[in-house]
Write a protein that holds these residues in place. Structure first.
Motif, PDB file in Angstrom:
ATOM      1  N   VAL A 238       0.854  -1.186   0.000  1.00  0.00           N
ATOM      2  CA  VAL A 238       0.000   0.000   0.000  1.00  0.00           C
ATOM      3  C   VAL A 238       0.892   1.238   0.000  1.00  0.00           C
ATOM      4  O   VAL A 238       2.027   1.193   0.466  1.00  0.00           O
ATOM      5  CB  VAL A 238      -0.966   0.001   1.202  1.00  0.00           C
ATOM      6  N   PHE A 239       0.352   2.353  -0.488  1.00  0.00           N
ATOM      7  CA  PHE A 239       1.185   3.547  -0.655  1.00  0.00           C
ATOM      8  C   PHE A 239       0.283   4.763  -0.809  1.00  0.00           C
ATOM      9  O   PHE A 239      -0.906   4.658  -1.138  1.00  0.00           O
ATOM     10  CB  PHE A 239       2.083   3.392  -1.885  1.00  0.00           C
ATOM     11  N   ASN A 240       0.881   5.925  -0.547  1.00  0.00           N
ATOM     12  CA  ASN A 240       0.088   7.136  -0.729  1.00  0.00           C
ATOM     13  C   ASN A 240       0.139   7.592  -2.188  1.00  0.00           C
ATOM     14  O   ASN A 240       1.001   7.176  -2.967  1.00  0.00           O
ATOM     15  CB  ASN A 240       0.527   8.248   0.233  1.00  0.00           C
ATOM     16  N   LYS A 241      -0.790   8.423  -2.533  1.00  0.00           N
ATOM     17  CA  LYS A 241      -0.955   8.861  -3.918  1.00  0.00           C
ATOM     18  C   LYS A 241       0.291   9.567  -4.442  1.00  0.00           C
ATOM     19  O   LYS A 241       0.738   9.312  -5.570  1.00  0.00           O
ATOM     20  CB  LYS A 241      -2.178   9.785  -3.988  1.00  0.00           C
ATOM     21  N   ALA A 242       0.881  10.432  -3.628  1.00  0.00           N
ATOM     22  CA  ALA A 242       2.043  11.199  -4.071  1.00  0.00           C
ATOM     23  C   ALA A 242       3.225  10.292  -4.398  1.00  0.00           C
ATOM     24  O   ALA A 242       3.936  10.509  -5.385  1.00  0.00           O
ATOM     25  CB  ALA A 242       2.434  12.213  -2.993  1.00  0.00           C
ATOM     26  N   ALA A 243       3.460   9.276  -3.568  1.00  0.00           N
ATOM     27  CA  ALA A 243       4.577   8.359  -3.800  1.00  0.00           C
ATOM     28  C   ALA A 243       4.389   7.607  -5.113  1.00  0.00           C
ATOM     29  O   ALA A 243       5.335   7.435  -5.894  1.00  0.00           O
ATOM     30  CB  ALA A 243       4.698   7.387  -2.631  1.00  0.00           C
ATOM     31  N   TYR A 244       3.174   7.142  -5.352  1.00  0.00           N
ATOM     32  CA  TYR A 244       2.904   6.398  -6.588  1.00  0.00           C
ATOM     33  C   TYR A 244       3.185   7.255  -7.813  1.00  0.00           C
ATOM     34  O   TYR A 244       3.852   6.819  -8.763  1.00  0.00           O
ATOM     35  CB  TYR A 244       1.446   5.933  -6.597  1.00  0.00           C
TER      36      TYR A 244
ATOM     37  N   ALA B 261       5.083   9.842  -8.038  1.00  0.00           N
ATOM     38  CA  ALA B 261       6.477  10.276  -8.108  1.00  0.00           C
ATOM     39  C   ALA B 261       7.365   9.297  -8.862  1.00  0.00           C
ATOM     40  O   ALA B 261       8.309   9.702  -9.546  1.00  0.00           O
ATOM     41  CB  ALA B 261       7.030  10.506  -6.701  1.00  0.00           C
ATOM     42  N   VAL B 262       7.074   7.997  -8.754  1.00  0.00           N
ATOM     43  CA  VAL B 262       7.931   6.999  -9.405  1.00  0.00           C
ATOM     44  C   VAL B 262       7.303   6.422 -10.668  1.00  0.00           C
ATOM     45  O   VAL B 262       7.864   5.523 -11.293  1.00  0.00           O
ATOM     46  CB  VAL B 262       8.298   5.861  -8.429  1.00  0.00           C
ATOM     47  N   GLY B 263       6.138   6.913 -11.039  1.00  0.00           N
ATOM     48  CA  GLY B 263       5.537   6.488 -12.299  1.00  0.00           C
ATOM     49  C   GLY B 263       4.763   5.195 -12.269  1.00  0.00           C
ATOM     50  O   GLY B 263       4.429   4.632 -13.319  1.00  0.00           O
ATOM     51  N   GLY B 264       4.472   4.693 -11.059  1.00  0.00           N
ATOM     52  CA  GLY B 264       3.617   3.519 -10.950  1.00  0.00           C
ATOM     53  C   GLY B 264       4.314   2.202 -11.220  1.00  0.00           C
ATOM     54  O   GLY B 264       5.541   2.112 -11.249  1.00  0.00           O
ATOM     55  N   PHE B 265       3.507   1.160 -11.420  1.00  0.00           N
ATOM     56  CA  PHE B 265       4.007  -0.190 -11.653  1.00  0.00           C
ATOM     57  C   PHE B 265       4.471  -0.367 -13.099  1.00  0.00           C
ATOM     58  O   PHE B 265       3.848   0.137 -14.025  1.00  0.00           O
ATOM     59  CB  PHE B 265       2.918  -1.225 -11.359  1.00  0.00           C
ATOM     60  N   GLU B 266       5.557  -1.110 -13.258  1.00  0.00           N
ATOM     61  CA  GLU B 266       5.984  -1.519 -14.594  1.00  0.00           C
ATOM     62  C   GLU B 266       5.038  -2.624 -15.086  1.00  0.00           C
ATOM     63  O   GLU B 266       4.586  -3.446 -14.287  1.00  0.00           O
ATOM     64  CB  GLU B 266       7.419  -2.035 -14.558  1.00  0.00           C
ATOM     65  N   PRO B 267       4.769  -2.678 -16.380  1.00  0.00           N
ATOM     66  CA  PRO B 267       3.819  -3.684 -16.892  1.00  0.00           C
ATOM     67  C   PRO B 267       4.433  -5.065 -17.046  1.00  0.00           C
ATOM     68  O   PRO B 267       4.181  -5.770 -18.026  1.00  0.00           O
ATOM     69  CB  PRO B 267       3.424  -3.094 -18.253  1.00  0.00           C
ATOM     70  N   ALA B 268       5.222  -5.476 -16.079  1.00  0.00           N
ATOM     71  CA  ALA B 268       5.948  -6.746 -16.161  1.00  0.00           C
ATOM     72  C   ALA B 268       5.059  -7.911 -15.756  1.00  0.00           C
ATOM     73  O   ALA B 268       4.067  -7.746 -15.040  1.00  0.00           O
ATOM     74  CB  ALA B 268       7.182  -6.700 -15.261  1.00  0.00           C
ATOM     75  N   GLY B 269       5.456  -9.112 -16.207  1.00  0.00           N
ATOM     76  CA  GLY B 269       4.704 -10.307 -15.852  1.00  0.00           C
ATOM     77  C   GLY B 269       5.002 -10.787 -14.454  1.00  0.00           C
ATOM     78  O   GLY B 269       4.228 -11.535 -13.862  1.00  0.00           O
ATOM     79  N   CYS B 270       6.137 -10.380 -13.886  1.00  0.00           N
ATOM     80  CA  CYS B 270       6.535 -10.800 -12.547  1.00  0.00           C
ATOM     81  C   CYS B 270       7.607  -9.837 -12.045  1.00  0.00           C
ATOM     82  O   CYS B 270       8.385  -9.299 -12.833  1.00  0.00           O
ATOM     83  CB  CYS B 270       7.079 -12.227 -12.576  1.00  0.00           C
ATOM     84  N   GLY B 271       7.631  -9.614 -10.735  1.00  0.00           N
ATOM     85  CA  GLY B 271       8.656  -8.756 -10.155  1.00  0.00           C
ATOM     86  C   GLY B 271       8.327  -7.282 -10.155  1.00  0.00           C
ATOM     87  O   GLY B 271       9.126  -6.456  -9.704  1.00  0.00           O
ATOM     88  N   GLU B 272       7.137  -6.921 -10.654  1.00  0.00           N
ATOM     89  CA  GLU B 272       6.762  -5.503 -10.678  1.00  0.00           C
ATOM     90  C   GLU B 272       6.612  -4.931  -9.278  1.00  0.00           C
ATOM     91  O   GLU B 272       6.824  -3.732  -9.051  1.00  0.00           O
ATOM     92  CB  GLU B 272       5.463  -5.323 -11.463  1.00  0.00           C
ATOM     93  N   ASP B 273       6.276  -5.800  -8.313  1.00  0.00           N
ATOM     94  CA  ASP B 273       6.081  -5.341  -6.947  1.00  0.00           C
ATOM     95  C   ASP B 273       7.411  -4.908  -6.316  1.00  0.00           C
ATOM     96  O   ASP B 273       7.526  -3.807  -5.753  1.00  0.00           O
ATOM     97  CB  ASP B 273       5.411  -6.426  -6.098  1.00  0.00           C
ATOM     98  N   ARG B 274       8.434  -5.756  -6.423  1.00  0.00           N
ATOM     99  CA  ARG B 274       9.734  -5.410  -5.848  1.00  0.00           C
ATOM    100  C   ARG B 274      10.386  -4.245  -6.598  1.00  0.00           C
ATOM    101  O   ARG B 274      11.035  -3.393  -5.989  1.00  0.00           O
ATOM    102  CB  ARG B 274      10.649  -6.634  -5.851  1.00  0.00           C
TER     103      ARG B 274
ATOM    104  N   PHE C 247       8.857  -1.792  -7.955  1.00  0.00           N
ATOM    105  CA  PHE C 247       8.148  -0.603  -7.476  1.00  0.00           C
ATOM    106  C   PHE C 247       8.698  -0.149  -6.128  1.00  0.00           C
ATOM    107  O   PHE C 247       8.974   1.048  -5.926  1.00  0.00           O
ATOM    108  CB  PHE C 247       6.660  -0.939  -7.381  1.00  0.00           C
ATOM    109  N   VAL C 248       8.905  -1.084  -5.222  1.00  0.00           N
ATOM    110  CA  VAL C 248       9.432  -0.735  -3.897  1.00  0.00           C
ATOM    111  C   VAL C 248      10.872  -0.238  -3.999  1.00  0.00           C
ATOM    112  O   VAL C 248      11.269   0.704  -3.311  1.00  0.00           O
ATOM    113  CB  VAL C 248       9.316  -1.930  -2.935  1.00  0.00           C
ATOM    114  N   ARG C 249      11.673  -0.849  -4.876  1.00  0.00           N
ATOM    115  CA  ARG C 249      13.042  -0.358  -5.087  1.00  0.00           C
ATOM    116  C   ARG C 249      13.041   1.084  -5.569  1.00  0.00           C
ATOM    117  O   ARG C 249      13.831   1.916  -5.108  1.00  0.00           O
ATOM    118  CB  ARG C 249      13.772  -1.237  -6.114  1.00  0.00           C
TER     119      ARG C 249
END
Length: 370
Positions: A184-190, A192-205, A207-209
């Motif tokens: 979970v995350f706040n709107k500003a943080a999301y 700022a980094v441009g959101g999730f990459e459209p990857a099939g796997c690993g998009e979560d990590r 994003f956190v990186r």
């Protein structure tokens, strides 16, 4: 007449052919925060996921929006999460927080409330992922000794990152996960980094990186819990299901790709080039589970050597403070005032400088690891 409270929380759930599990997933949100909207992104689906979801939401009084889409061949779960987040940003004018989980997961009854509480002081909250209790029998064939070694190594790796990596001081002693099942995350943080990459796997990590690299505060909260399925036929190649399957079928599988080899970790820690948690180990550099004992030994040796170096420095400092610190230069028991011309290297009786020549603060790795 009372006005409905504005919706300020969006929960994004990607779903592909989840007819069997989506009902239980949505039922977990019944009675949780009334200001939350669940956005279900049904993609590339051939079963009745959408229809079952709508019926479950009506039955359990869950505010649900169903988006139906077809992803391209190079897109994956990351693209589905992104579609849901983008919808929330466009249509929820009071939006403050975005949350994401998976369709084969069941969030705890206080999942939204605890996340909102943590988001008052953190920008991103990564929850703890546990297995659905009734499904653990599926994993009965797993080699528990190997699993224990992987858990032990993970603890050491996280400890090293907590000490030597930027923005990771609070990582030690936590679960350390960054799974899309509970981020979970706040709107500003999301934004700022441009959101999730459209990857099939690993998009979560990934994003956190990106968030940690940009200076946002990431919390790995042990009191935020989601229960995930133990199914061995997952939706994302390289995801949790594939990892569980490898641990059941193999005796020399590759460990988690956020766990680098010890030799690389030690070199990077000393050089100050670790980067942020969680790392992504290239496929050709991943550690085999059978090599974990040597890697565990190497990291334990590293931590011991750092403690020896610290103790050595502390002992030198204490000795230097003690050597000539008594009022008027008088040492207890000698009955004489010390001469003002006493050499700076003078040692009071019984307090000679210890021989530190045999104690080394340097780091030795006994064996080059694969």
């Amino acid at each position: 007449m009372m006005c409905a409270a504005p919706k300020d929380v969006a929960v994004i759930i990607p779903a592909r052919n989840e007819a069997e599990r989506i009902g239980a997933c949505l039922a977990a949100f019944a009675g949780q925060r009334s200001r939350a909207t669940v956005i279900l992104v049904v993609n590339n689906t051939t079963d009745a996921t959408a229809e079952i979801a709508r019926a479950a939401a009506e039955r359990d009084n869950v505010d649900l929006k169903v988006l139906i889409c077809v992803l391209g061949p190079t897109d994956g779960v990351g693209a589905a999460r992104r579609i849901g987040c983008d919808y929330a940003l466009r249509h929820m004018l009071q939006l403050r927080y975005l949350m994401t989980t998976d369709a084969d997961c069941i969030v705890a009854p206080d999942w939204i409330a605890r996340n909102v509480q943590h988001l008052e002081t953190a920008d991103v909250v990564c929850g703890r992922v546990e297995l659905i209790e009734s499904e653990k029998g599926i994993l009965s064939g797993m080699n528990h000794a190997l699993a224990t070694n992987e858990g032990r190594y993970r603890t050491l790796v996280q400890r090293l990152y907590a000490r030597y990596a930027a923005g990771s001081a609070q990582l030690g002693g936590t679960h350390g996960e960054a799974a899309g099942a509970s981020i979970v995350f706040n709107k500003a943080a999301y934004l700022a980094v441009g959101g999730f990459e459209p990857a099939g796997c690993g998009e979560d990590r990934q994003f956190v990186r990106a968030l940690r690299s940009s200076g946002y505060q990431v919390l790995h909260a042990d009191d935020v819990i989601v229960h995930a399925s133990c199914r061995l036929a997952g939706r994302a190649v390289g995801g949790m299901s594939d990892a569980l399957k490898a641990r059941i079928e193999g005796t020399d599988y590759l460990v988690d790709d956020c766990l680098p080899a010890a030799d690389w970790l030690v070199r990077s820690a000393v050089a100050g080039t670790l980067g942020v948690w969680p790392p992504l180990v290239p496929a050709e550099r991943r550690v085999h589970v059978q090599d974990l004992p040597a890697n565990i030994s190497a990291l334990e040796t590293f931590f011991r050597s750092r403690r020896v170096a610290k103790a050595r420095s502390t002992l030198i400092a204490r000795t230097q403070r003690t050597a000539w610190s008594h009022p008027a230069g008088r040492w207890p028991g000698d009955g004489l005032a010390a001469s003002a011309a006493a050499p700076a290297t003078w040692d009071p009786p019984g307090c000679q400088q210890p021989d530190l020549s045999r104690t080394s603060g340097r780091i030795y790795i006994e064996r080059k690891l694969k």
